[in-house]
Design an enzyme around this catalytic site. Sequence first.
Site, PDB file in Angstrom:
ATOM      1  N   ARG A   1     -13.143  98.974  39.641  1.00  0.00           N
ATOM      2  CA  ARG A   1     -12.171  98.634  40.675  1.00  0.00           C
ATOM      3  C   ARG A   1     -12.716  97.851  41.700  1.00  0.00           C
ATOM      4  O   ARG A   1     -11.975  97.056  42.337  1.00  0.00           O
ATOM      5  CB  ARG A   1     -11.969 100.193  41.328  1.00  0.00           C
ATOM      6  CG  ARG A   1     -10.995 100.176  42.463  1.00  0.00           C
ATOM      7  CD  ARG A   1     -10.470 101.328  43.341  1.00  0.00           C
ATOM      8  NE  ARG A   1     -11.259 102.645  42.772  1.00  0.00           N
ATOM      9  CZ  ARG A   1     -12.219 103.039  43.450  1.00  0.00           C
ATOM     10  NH1 ARG A   1     -12.884 102.276  44.446  1.00  0.00           N
ATOM     11  NH2 ARG A   1     -12.952 104.003  43.201  1.00  0.00           N
TER      12      ARG A   1
ATOM     13  N   TYR B   1      12.737  88.760  49.070  1.00  0.00           N
ATOM     14  CA  TYR B   1      12.513  89.430  47.567  1.00  0.00           C
ATOM     15  C   TYR B   1      12.991  90.683  47.816  1.00  0.00           C
ATOM     16  O   TYR B   1      12.403  91.506  48.901  1.00  0.00           O
ATOM     17  CB  TYR B   1      11.263  89.221  46.858  1.00  0.00           C
ATOM     18  CG  TYR B   1      11.161  89.763  45.914  1.00  0.00           C
ATOM     19  CD1 TYR B   1      11.859  89.313  44.587  1.00  0.00           C
ATOM     20  CD2 TYR B   1      10.317  91.052  45.734  1.00  0.00           C
ATOM     21  CE1 TYR B   1      11.929  90.298  43.537  1.00  0.00           C
ATOM     22  CE2 TYR B   1      10.318  91.638  44.599  1.00  0.00           C
ATOM     23  CZ  TYR B   1      11.039  91.247  43.417  1.00  0.00           C
ATOM     24  OH  TYR B   1      10.808  91.914  42.219  1.00  0.00           O
TER      25      TYR B   1
ATOM     26  N   ASP C   1       5.038  83.633  50.460  1.00  0.00           N
ATOM     27  CA  ASP C   1       5.127  84.118  49.159  1.00  0.00           C
ATOM     28  C   ASP C   1       5.671  82.719  48.312  1.00  0.00           C
ATOM     29  O   ASP C   1       6.648  82.485  48.328  1.00  0.00           O
ATOM     30  CB  ASP C   1       6.329  85.223  48.967  1.00  0.00           C
ATOM     31  CG  ASP C   1       6.466  85.684  47.729  1.00  0.00           C
ATOM     32  OD1 ASP C   1       6.091  84.834  46.510  1.00  0.00           O
ATOM     33  OD2 ASP C   1       6.970  86.704  47.299  1.00  0.00           O
TER      34      ASP C   1
ATOM     35  N   LYS D   1       5.562  85.665  37.113  1.00  0.00           N
ATOM     36  CA  LYS D   1       6.490  84.687  37.095  1.00  0.00           C
ATOM     37  C   LYS D   1       5.732  83.414  36.471  1.00  0.00           C
ATOM     38  O   LYS D   1       5.210  83.331  35.351  1.00  0.00           O
ATOM     39  CB  LYS D   1       7.171  84.606  38.184  1.00  0.00           C
ATOM     40  CG  LYS D   1       7.455  85.620  39.130  1.00  0.00           C
ATOM     41  CD  LYS D   1       8.685  86.522  38.307  1.00  0.00           C
ATOM     42  CE  LYS D   1       8.798  87.973  38.929  1.00  0.00           C
ATOM     43  NZ  LYS D   1       9.095  87.996  40.180  1.00  0.00           N
TER      44      LYS D   1
HETATM   45  C1  LIG Z   1       9.242  89.099  41.367  1.00  0.00           C
HETATM   46  C2  LIG Z   1       8.661  88.822  42.863  1.00  0.00           C
HETATM   47  C3  LIG Z   1       7.875  89.386  43.544  1.00  0.00           C
HETATM   48  C4  LIG Z   1       7.338  91.062  43.070  1.00  0.00           C
HETATM   49  O1  LIG Z   1       6.508  90.916  41.950  1.00  0.00           O
HETATM   50  P1  LIG Z   1       6.136  91.977  40.733  1.00  0.00           P
HETATM   51  O2  LIG Z   1       5.247  91.460  39.811  1.00  0.00           O
HETATM   52  O3  LIG Z   1       7.558  92.025  40.157  1.00  0.00           O
HETATM   53  O4  LIG Z   1       5.688  93.205  41.573  1.00  0.00           O
HETATM   54  C5  LIG Z   1       7.754  89.216  44.850  1.00  0.00           C
HETATM   55  N1  LIG Z   1       8.159  88.088  45.368  1.00  0.00           N
HETATM   56  C6  LIG Z   1       8.936  87.393  44.531  1.00  0.00           C
HETATM   57  C7  LIG Z   1       9.389  85.889  45.026  1.00  0.00           C
HETATM   58  C8  LIG Z   1       9.224  87.501  43.064  1.00  0.00           C
HETATM   59  O5  LIG Z   1       9.957  86.827  42.426  1.00  0.00           O
END
Ligand SMILES: *Cc1c(COP(=O)(O)O)cnc(C)c1O
Length: 390
Positions: free
Chosen positions: A44, A96, A168, A193
Site C-alpha cells: 500500500r 466531469y 484535470d 483514458k
Molecule cells: C473518466 C474521467 C474521470 C474519472 O476517471 P475514472 O477513471 O473513471 O474514475 C475524471 N475526469 C475526466 C475528465 C474523465 O474523463
Amino acid sequence: MSSTKIIHSIPSDPLTGAISTPIYQTSTFVQTAPGVNKGYDYARSNNPTRKVLEDLVANLEGGHSGFAFSTGLAAIDAVLKLLSAGDEIVAVNDIYGGAYRLFTHVYEKLGITVNYVDTTEVENVQEAITANTKLVWIESPTNPTLKISDIQAIGKIAKSVDALLVVDNTFASPIAQKPIALGADIVIHSGTKYLAGHSDIVAGLVVTKTEELSEKIKFIQNASGAVLGPWDCFLCIRGIETLDLRYKKQCDNAFSVAVFLVNHPDVDEVFYPGLFSHKNHEIAKKQQNGWFGGIVSFTLKEDTQEAAEAFVTHTQYFKLAESLGGVKSLLCHPPQMTHASVPREIRLKSGIKDSLIRLSCGIEEEDDLVKDVNQALAKLNQLKEEAYVS
Ligand SMILES: *Cc1c(COP(=O)(O)O)cnc(C)c1O
C-alpha cells in the site's frame, strides 16, 4: 517530452536488467531487521512497479512526484482530502459528472463549499474567488462540449488568494498540455483514458508541483489506501510507451471528422477546439501546442433524442460505450449516458442538447472513421424516409 524521451525515461529493472518493467505482484517485502529494507515495506505504501509508473507520469507532466490510484475518481478524492471543513472550491461548471457527484454529494456534506462557474471567462473566476478559496478546479477541454479555459490566467488568480490550481488534464493528455508549466499546482488524470489508452483498465494519477504537496498526497495515498495494483500499473506503463503516437493520430482523426461534420447538411453544431469557430480556439492553440485532442462532439439539425439514438446505433467502427481515449473509436449519447443524471434544463444551459453525440476517435484510418460517420448520417435519413412512407 518526445517519444524518445518517454520511452527511454522508463528504466530497465535495476535487479535483473529486464527491459520491460516487471510486475512486482507482492503484498510485502522481507526485512533484514525491523525497519531495515530495500526501500519497500508494504505494497500500500510503495511498490516497485507502481514507482516506475508514478515517476514516469511525474516526468511527463514536469512535476515533482506522481501518485497512482485505483481510478481517476480516487485520484480526485485524494486531492480533495487536502481540504478541511469551511474551505471553498471554485470549480468549472462543465465538470466531469463523477467529480460533480463527489464534490456535491460527499464533500459538501463534510462542510466544503463548491462554487461552480463558467471558467471559460477568466472574470468569472475572479468574481467567485474569496479568501476561503483553497482550490480552483478546472478541466480543459471539458466533457462533452470541449470548452477551453485559460490555465495561465486562472493560475494567477488562484495565486492571488493562495489557492491551489488543480487541472484535470485527462482530455488534453501531457502530449498536448503541461498544466504545471502553465501555473497549475496539481494535475490529475483518469489514467483509464489516454494514458493507458486501450480501454483495458481503470486508473488515476496525481502529479504534484512541489515537494510539500508531494508529501501531503503521499500521506493521503497511504492513509486512504486507494492504490493502483501492480498489474494495472504495468498496463498503464505499457500504454504510455505509445501515448505520443496514439494521441497525435487520434488528434488527426478527430480533426478530419470535425471538418467533415462541419460541412454536413444534417449537422447543426460541431464542438472541437481545433476549429476556428471554437470560442477559445486561440487559447487552445497556445496552451495545447497545436494538438486539439481526439474528442469531437456535435448536434443534429433534427435535435431529438431519437435521431441521436438512431445515429449512435448505426456506426460500424465507433462502438457505443462510456469512456474514451482508447485505440478503438467509441461514441456515446451524453444525455442518455454520461450526463443522464444531470437535469435536462441544466444540460441545455451547458450546450448539451438532446441530439448531442460525443465521438472518441481511436487510431483507425482517418478515411474509415469519416466514412463511418457519413454512412450513419445517411442511415438516419433513410430511417426518416421509411417512417414517412409507412
Ligand atoms: C473518466 C474521467 C474521470 C474519472 O476517471 P475514472 O477513471 O473513471 O474514475 C475524471 N475526469 C475526466 C475528465 C474523465 O474523463
